[in-house]
Design a protein around this motif. Structure first.
Motif, PDB file in Angstrom:
ATOM      1  N   VAL A 172       0.846  -1.204   0.000  1.00 29.88           N
ATOM      2  CA  VAL A 172       0.000   0.000   0.000  1.00 29.88           C
ATOM      3  C   VAL A 172       0.879   1.250   0.000  1.00 29.88           C
ATOM      4  O   VAL A 172       0.654   2.194  -0.766  1.00 29.88           O
TER       5      VAL A 172
ATOM      6  N   SER B 250       1.110   3.775  -3.206  1.00 31.38           N
ATOM      7  CA  SER B 250       0.595   5.112  -2.902  1.00 31.38           C
ATOM      8  C   SER B 250       1.657   6.171  -3.193  1.00 31.38           C
ATOM      9  O   SER B 250       1.365   7.217  -3.802  1.00 31.38           O
TER      10      SER B 250
ATOM     11  N   LEU C 271      -5.717  -0.802  -0.094  1.00 24.59           N
ATOM     12  CA  LEU C 271      -6.115  -0.345   1.243  1.00 24.59           C
ATOM     13  C   LEU C 271      -7.171  -1.278   1.836  1.00 24.59           C
ATOM     14  O   LEU C 271      -7.098  -1.650   3.017  1.00 24.59           O
TER      15      LEU C 271
END
Length: 199
Positions: free
Chosen positions: A115, A119, A170
């Motif tokens: 993640v 990101s 997520l």
């Protein structure tokens, strides 16, 4: 009470199929983002000057390799898609492998790391895409999307796929973390079910 129901739903047998579906979607999103950005290239010829009545032309090529943020974007999305592919293969062909204890913790940690990775890559690429679209007058960086429209459109598509991958990862990470409470849930349920003996 609502939190307990959420945990029970996340750690139930049905969640394995849901998690598998989420991983497949995340794999497709991140893989498509890596492929679209990795193949993103546009070549155009512009008039850069004139000698008398004869125009002087130059050919320019816009490629993702010209921007380190886009290179990082491709590598990060490829790594996250490979991680999800491994998890999918493990879930489908792992046989009777029990995901308990340290294995569940390892998967949750790897999901959280992925993640963070995707990101950061998506946000770095979005920043460079913003500069390419609007430029930066203070730094005197000219925009390029008015000249390389196809290149920018493909990059925008890759960014959309990557941010979809961020959202999916997520959710996957939240489910992975919630599965860590399964042993505690079982022990609590067992303790509650057993009658207390008072001497």
């Amino acid at each position: 009470m609502a939190v307990a129901k959420l945990v029970l739903a996340a750690t139930s047998g049905k969640s394995s199929k849901i998690l598998l579906g989420l991983r497949v979607l995340a794999f497709l999103a991140t893989l498509s983002a890596a492929i679209v950005m990795g193949l993103n290239k546009e070549t155009k010829t512009f008039v850069v000057g004139n000698v008398g009545n004869t125009p002087i032309k130059a050919t320019f090529t816009a490629k993702f390799q010209h921007t380190p943020a886009f290179v990082y974007f491709v590598v990060a999305n490829a790594m996250v898609s490979f991680h999800n592919l491994l998890m999918i293969a493990l879930q489908l062909f792992g046989g009777k492998t029990e995901f308990t204890g340290f294995r569940l913790l390892s998967i949750a940690i790897l999901d959280m790391l992925n993640v963070t990775l995707i990101s950061a890559a998506a946000n770095a690429a979005a920043f460079m895409a913003e500069v390419g679209k609007n430029g930066n007058k203070h730094a005197r960086w000219n925009k390029i999307c008015d000249r390389f429209a196809t290149y920018c459109d493909h990059g925008a598509g890759a960014l959309i796929a990557a941010f979809a991958g961020v959202v999916l990862m997520l959710i996957i990470s939240a489910v992975s973390i919630s599965r860590l409470v399964q042993p505690n849930k079982c022990s609590i349920s067992t303790a509650a079910a057993s009658p207390s003996v008072v001497p």
